[in-house]
Each structure stands twice: as structure tokens, then as C-alpha cells.
Design an enzyme around this catalytic site. Structure first.
Site, mmCIF file in Angstrom:
data_model
loop_
_atom_site.group_PDB
_atom_site.id
_atom_site.type_symbol
_atom_site.label_atom_id
_atom_site.label_comp_id
_atom_site.label_asym_id
_atom_site.label_seq_id
_atom_site.Cartn_x
_atom_site.Cartn_y
_atom_site.Cartn_z
ATOM 1 N N GLU A 3 -11.347 -56.565 2.127
ATOM 2 C CA GLU A 3 -10.597 -55.344 1.856
ATOM 3 C C GLU A 3 -10.923 -54.817 0.463
ATOM 4 O O GLU A 3 -11.748 -55.382 -0.261
ATOM 5 C CB GLU A 3 -9.113 -55.606 2.062
ATOM 6 N N LYS A 51 -13.981 -49.641 0.905
ATOM 7 C CA LYS A 51 -14.670 -50.856 1.338
ATOM 8 C C LYS A 51 -16.192 -50.726 1.234
ATOM 9 O O LYS A 51 -16.925 -51.583 1.718
ATOM 10 C CB LYS A 51 -14.278 -51.187 2.777
ATOM 11 N N ARG A 251 -7.032 -52.857 16.146
ATOM 12 C CA ARG A 251 -7.068 -53.900 15.123
ATOM 13 C C ARG A 251 -5.850 -54.804 15.308
ATOM 14 O O ARG A 251 -4.864 -54.430 15.949
ATOM 15 C CB ARG A 251 -7.016 -53.262 13.719
#
Length: 287
Positions: A3, A51, A251
Site C-alpha cells: 500500500e 501505489k 477485493r
């Protein structure tokens, strides 16, 4: 997936090792850039954008990489890096006389003109750890996202740098149901969530071990993330995991039904065993 805090720390490490020195080793192992030779140029800086990693060179090009699920950049002393060059999972090696940066299992690697960086990162929302951080803009984007608050947090177009860890932890700490429509949350609630996730990730970037609990001992770092089937540290109920997000882009979302408004709509409610455990629950602190 690494992350924003992990990627920020990676950029800092690469920048410290490479900035200002001529490149003497260039080995890029993605088909589209395999013939690119960076030798003779020097690194201006390596920065993170959410990211994404942007390695800017004085020849007006940028090496753009993304770690995706399992990628990483290592820095090794130049005279100790030879063995790394034989690894099958090596995707890039960029080195100076002193240090070598080694990209392992990278999910993406490309080289583009620096003045075209906007084509690969221009779609991102405000970067939680960047100079463009704007909590008001991030909150507005979340409320207007047209999706659940959990999926909205994970959408990099709303705010850049949040993954499943910080999404789950910030929602738990704010006692928000991940599947609640973002548009139905009050302005103060969304503002508080944005402030919370920024505080978590901003603190985490200075530590090698990510932790939301303030405790970095193994098994005690988080409240809900990766703790499905284990007792909630707040209410003692059972933490669960279910999928969240649009079809094809789902996710994982860890959450506590007792603290966060009930079982999620994608959660079948079946018993869930602790991840990677032998059936024993780890000790926990109530908060």
C-alpha cells in the site's frame, strides 16, 4: 498488495541509493522495454504516487513501476548484487558504482518521457502521502463515487494509496459498515474517515511493520485485517471477511459485524476459520 506507505518507503530507499550518481548497470526484463539502455544517465529522483513508483532520469525519461501483489524493489551493494542477477523472478536491475536496485516480481515496468507521466498517474485522486494531498477533495470524491464506502476507499481515483489493509482498519475504527453507500454517509462521517486513513498511513510510512493498533508484535498489529474467524478486539464477536467492489474488481474486506452494523451483503454467513491458524485464536486487547 503493498500500500501507499510501503511504496513511499520504497521510493525513499531507492532515491537515497541512486540519486545523483551515473547509472552503470541497466537490465530491464519486460518485453516492451528489454532493449532500453539507461547507462550514462543519472537519477534525478525516485518518488511515489499512490501505489506507483516514478524513477526520473536526467535524460528526460521516467521508469514507471508498480509492485501489484508480490513485487518489491531491493537495494544491494553493487559488489554483492551479482547473485541477484541470476534470479528468475528479477524484472529489473538499475545500478550505480555503489548500489544496485533490484526489481523482483514487478507487476508493471515501463519507460516513458517524463513529461508524459500524467498518462499513467493522472487519473489518481489526491495522494495520501504526496504534496497534492487534499482531504476535502478526497472526501468529496468518496461521497460522489456512486458505490459503497469500502469500494470507494479502494478506488485509487478517489484517493491514492489505500489498499485492503488500511481500508478495513479505518472503517473498523470509525465503526462504519463497508457496504454502506458512500452517498448516504454524513459529511462529518466521511471527513472523519478520510482523516483517520490519512493518520494511519502517515504514521505507518515511518515503520517497517504496518500496525493500526500501535503494537507491532506478530499477530497484534491489526484490529480486523487478516483476522477473520478470530475474536474482535473491541466487542469479542467474530471478525469476518467477504468480497467487496464491482464485478471483476472484487477485493477482500475484513470487518466485525458486531461493531460495524451487521453481516455484509456478499457474506454468506458461514463459519470462517482463522486464516493460517491451527484453530487457536490469538490473544487480543479490547479497545
Amino acid at each position: 498488495m503493498p500500500e501507499g506507505d510501503t511504496v513511499w518507503r520504497t521510493a525513499q530507499r531507492l532515491n537515497q541509493a541512486l540519486a545523483g550518481a551515473p547509472i552503470v548497470l541497466s537490465d530491464l526484463r519486460f518485453p516492451a522495454v528489454a532493449t532500453v539502455d539507461l547507462r550514462g544517465s543519472s537519477t534525478i529522483e525516485v518518488v511515489s504516487r499512490g501505489k506507483h513508483l516514478l524513477h526520473r532520469l536526467d535524460c528526460d525519461v521516467t521508469v514507471h513501476s508498480h509492485l501489484r501483489m508480490e513485487g518489491q524493489w531491493r537495494v544491494e551493494a553493487a559488489d554483492q548484487s551479482t547473485r541477484w542477477l541470476r534470479r528468475q523472478d528479477l524484472r529489473a536491475a538499475v545500478g550505480t558504482d555503489t548500489w544496485t536496485a533490484l526489481g523482483l516480481r514487478l507487476g508493471l515496468l515501463e519507460v516513458l518521457p517524463t513529461d508524459r507521466e500524467h498518462e499513467v498517474v493522472g487519473h489518481l485522486g489526491p495522494d495520501l502521502l504526496g504534496p497534492d494531498w487534499d482531504p476535502g477533495s478526497a472526501a468529496s470524491r468518496l461521497r460522489a463515487s456512486g458505490t459503497t464506502i469500502g469500494a470507494g476507499l479502494l478506488d485509487q481515483r478517489n484517493l491514492a494509496g489505500v489498499g485492503t489493509l488500511w481500508a478495513a482498519e479505518s472503517l473498523f475504527l470509525e465503526r462504519l459498515h463497508p457496504w454502506q453507500a458512500a452517498s448516504t454517509l454524513s459529511v462529518p462521517a466521511v471527513d472523519a474517515l478520510v482523516a483517520r486513513v490519512h493518520r494511519l498511513i502517515d504514521t505507518a510510512r515511518h515503520h517497517a511493520v504496518q500496525a493500526s493498533t500501535g503494537v507491532r508484535r506478530r499477530g497484534e498489529e491489526t484490529y480486523v485485517h487478516a483476522r477473520s474467524g478470530r475474536p474482535c478486539r473491541r466487542c469479542g464477536g467474530t471478525v469476518r471477511v467477504a468480497m467487496i467492489g464491482p464485478a471483476g474488481q472484487e477485493r477482500t474486506m475484513f470487518y466485525c459485524p458486531g461493531c460495524q452494523g451487521g453481516v455484509g451483503p456478499t457474506d454468506e454467513g458461514r463459519p470462517q476459520r482463522p486464516l493460517g491458524s491451527s484453530g487457536r485464536a490469538t490473544p487480543y486487547r479490547r479497545v
